[in-house]
Design an enzyme around this catalytic site. Sequence first.
Site, PDB file in Angstrom:
ATOM      1  N   LYS A  14      10.174  14.034 -15.623  1.00  0.00           N
ATOM      2  CA  LYS A  14       8.889  14.574 -16.069  1.00  0.00           C
ATOM      3  C   LYS A  14       8.195  13.667 -17.091  1.00  0.00           C
ATOM      4  O   LYS A  14       6.973  13.597 -17.110  1.00  0.00           O
ATOM      5  CB  LYS A  14       9.007  16.012 -16.571  1.00  0.00           C
ATOM      6  CG  LYS A  14       9.987  16.222 -17.693  1.00  0.00           C
ATOM      7  CD  LYS A  14      10.192  17.706 -17.963  1.00  0.00           C
ATOM      8  CE  LYS A  14      11.500  17.965 -18.665  1.00  0.00           C
ATOM      9  NZ  LYS A  14      11.822  17.162 -19.833  1.00  0.00           N
ATOM     10  N   ARG A  89       9.835  25.910 -23.334  1.00  0.00           N
ATOM     11  CA  ARG A  89      11.203  25.854 -22.813  1.00  0.00           C
ATOM     12  C   ARG A  89      11.883  27.209 -22.865  1.00  0.00           C
ATOM     13  O   ARG A  89      13.018  27.333 -22.421  1.00  0.00           O
ATOM     14  CB  ARG A  89      12.016  24.877 -23.668  1.00  0.00           C
ATOM     15  CG  ARG A  89      12.383  23.579 -22.952  1.00  0.00           C
ATOM     16  CD  ARG A  89      13.103  22.721 -23.963  1.00  0.00           C
ATOM     17  NE  ARG A  89      13.914  21.697 -23.370  1.00  0.00           N
ATOM     18  CZ  ARG A  89      13.513  20.446 -23.194  1.00  0.00           C
ATOM     19  NH1 ARG A  89      12.289  20.088 -23.483  1.00  0.00           N
ATOM     20  NH2 ARG A  89      14.351  19.566 -22.708  1.00  0.00           N
ATOM     21  N   ARG A 128      20.945   6.182 -17.010  1.00  0.00           N
ATOM     22  CA  ARG A 128      19.977   5.738 -18.031  1.00  0.00           C
ATOM     23  C   ARG A 128      20.575   5.755 -19.431  1.00  0.00           C
ATOM     24  O   ARG A 128      20.010   5.163 -20.350  1.00  0.00           O
ATOM     25  CB  ARG A 128      18.699   6.570 -17.942  1.00  0.00           C
ATOM     26  CG  ARG A 128      18.706   7.822 -18.781  1.00  0.00           C
ATOM     27  CD  ARG A 128      17.384   8.555 -18.786  1.00  0.00           C
ATOM     28  NE  ARG A 128      17.520   9.754 -19.585  1.00  0.00           N
ATOM     29  CZ  ARG A 128      16.681  10.771 -19.572  1.00  0.00           C
ATOM     30  NH1 ARG A 128      15.639  10.751 -18.785  1.00  0.00           N
ATOM     31  NH2 ARG A 128      16.883  11.809 -20.344  1.00  0.00           N
ATOM     32  N   ARG A 134      19.369   7.141 -26.540  1.00  0.00           N
ATOM     33  CA  ARG A 134      19.255   8.523 -27.006  1.00  0.00           C
ATOM     34  C   ARG A 134      20.630   9.087 -27.323  1.00  0.00           C
ATOM     35  O   ARG A 134      21.548   8.998 -26.499  1.00  0.00           O
ATOM     36  CB  ARG A 134      18.568   9.377 -25.933  1.00  0.00           C
ATOM     37  CG  ARG A 134      17.062   9.340 -26.050  1.00  0.00           C
ATOM     38  CD  ARG A 134      16.391  10.087 -24.923  1.00  0.00           C
ATOM     39  NE  ARG A 134      16.768  11.487 -24.826  1.00  0.00           N
ATOM     40  CZ  ARG A 134      16.109  12.377 -24.106  1.00  0.00           C
ATOM     41  NH1 ARG A 134      15.022  12.002 -23.439  1.00  0.00           N
ATOM     42  NH2 ARG A 134      16.521  13.616 -24.045  1.00  0.00           N
ATOM     43  N   ARG A 145      22.842  20.238 -21.788  1.00  0.00           N
ATOM     44  CA  ARG A 145      21.381  20.337 -21.626  1.00  0.00           C
ATOM     45  C   ARG A 145      21.020  20.962 -20.286  1.00  0.00           C
ATOM     46  O   ARG A 145      20.073  21.751 -20.193  1.00  0.00           O
ATOM     47  CB  ARG A 145      20.742  18.947 -21.763  1.00  0.00           C
ATOM     48  CG  ARG A 145      20.571  18.541 -23.229  1.00  0.00           C
ATOM     49  CD  ARG A 145      20.531  17.043 -23.405  1.00  0.00           C
ATOM     50  NE  ARG A 145      19.417  16.404 -22.756  1.00  0.00           N
ATOM     51  CZ  ARG A 145      19.411  15.114 -22.397  1.00  0.00           C
ATOM     52  NH1 ARG A 145      20.471  14.356 -22.590  1.00  0.00           N
ATOM     53  NH2 ARG A 145      18.352  14.596 -21.829  1.00  0.00           N
TER      54      ARG A 145
HETATM   55  P1  ADP Z   1      15.149  16.287 -21.645  1.00  0.00           P
HETATM   56  O1  ADP Z   1      14.236  17.152 -20.845  1.00  0.00           O
HETATM   57  O2  ADP Z   1      15.604  15.075 -20.923  1.00  0.00           O
HETATM   58  O3  ADP Z   1      16.298  17.048 -22.256  1.00  0.00           O
HETATM   59  P2  ADP Z   1      13.305  16.155 -23.933  1.00  0.00           P
HETATM   60  O4  ADP Z   1      12.860  14.919 -24.616  1.00  0.00           O
HETATM   61  O5  ADP Z   1      12.257  17.020 -23.310  1.00  0.00           O
HETATM   62  O6  ADP Z   1      14.353  15.660 -22.864  1.00  0.00           O
HETATM   63  O7  ADP Z   1      14.145  17.070 -24.975  1.00  0.00           O
HETATM   64  C1  ADP Z   1      15.220  16.572 -25.727  1.00  0.00           C
HETATM   65  C2  ADP Z   1      15.765  17.655 -26.671  1.00  0.00           C
HETATM   66  O8  ADP Z   1      14.749  18.035 -27.615  1.00  0.00           O
HETATM   67  C3  ADP Z   1      16.164  18.972 -26.010  1.00  0.00           C
HETATM   68  O9  ADP Z   1      17.493  18.940 -25.506  1.00  0.00           O
HETATM   69  C4  ADP Z   1      16.012  19.964 -27.167  1.00  0.00           C
HETATM   70  O10 ADP Z   1      17.109  19.886 -28.057  1.00  0.00           O
HETATM   71  C5  ADP Z   1      14.798  19.423 -27.909  1.00  0.00           C
HETATM   72  N1  ADP Z   1      13.540  20.054 -27.437  1.00  0.00           N
HETATM   73  C6  ADP Z   1      12.514  19.415 -26.807  1.00  0.00           C
HETATM   74  N2  ADP Z   1      11.530  20.278 -26.516  1.00  0.00           N
HETATM   75  C7  ADP Z   1      11.931  21.487 -26.963  1.00  0.00           C
HETATM   76  C8  ADP Z   1      11.366  22.794 -26.943  1.00  0.00           C
HETATM   77  N3  ADP Z   1      10.168  23.035 -26.385  1.00  0.00           N
HETATM   78  N4  ADP Z   1      12.068  23.816 -27.491  1.00  0.00           N
HETATM   79  C9  ADP Z   1      13.271  23.601 -28.051  1.00  0.00           C
HETATM   80  N5  ADP Z   1      13.865  22.412 -28.103  1.00  0.00           N
HETATM   81  C10 ADP Z   1      13.218  21.348 -27.562  1.00  0.00           C
END
Ligand code: ADP
Length: 197
Positions: A14, A89, A128, A134, A145
Amino acid sequence: MLNVIIFGPPGSGKGTQSAQIVKKYNLIHLSTGDILRHEIMEKTPIGCVVKEYIDNGLLVPDEVVLKMLYHKASIYPKREGFIFDGFPRTIYQAEMLDKMLERHNRPIDVVVSVEVKEDELFKRMKGRAVDSGRSDDNEFTIKKRIDVYKEQTYPLIDFYRNQGKLVAVNGMDSVDVVFDHISQAVDFYLNKKNILP
Ligand code: ADP
């Protein structure tokens, strides 16, 4: 004015798709993951609070994310459209987002769900992990996750389907093909909006 949510499990691509959609439709990219990682890098008070959640593959508490997102969104002029990436989320976040956008009379237009099979997600993220840098791209956290996604985020599919806004796209295709499908869905929506009063 266009407001899009891009939605999908970790590793669904995404972020990559958002970058292209932003260019094509001239949107502001709001990625909560990117914003949170920036806070951690800058060692801000928010960054210190959220690091542990992210490193363990858990969601950051709703109040923290919502406050941060409202603040970021308020920086931009009202006429700009957004793509929300990694947000909402949880159902609570989605309800709060709806409320915020209602207040500004600019609801979500399209929700793109990028769908990828679980074994492919693992494969991609392990691949990756070597370059991403990360701290949450390790085997244990990747699994967590994905589990958290299934439990807390997946229910959003029905939430947005019930609103008639959901467009599912097969994320197993190549980046370009996925982007074509997303573009078609967004263009379809835009044409419909122009025709119907
Ligand atoms: P991915 O979808 O690959 O896990 P993201 O960069 O979207 O990567 O998110 C990384 C982490 O950031 C998540 O595992 C969570 O801990 C936190 N995070 C991101 N967006 C949110 C959200 N909307 N609500 C709660 N935690 C979030």
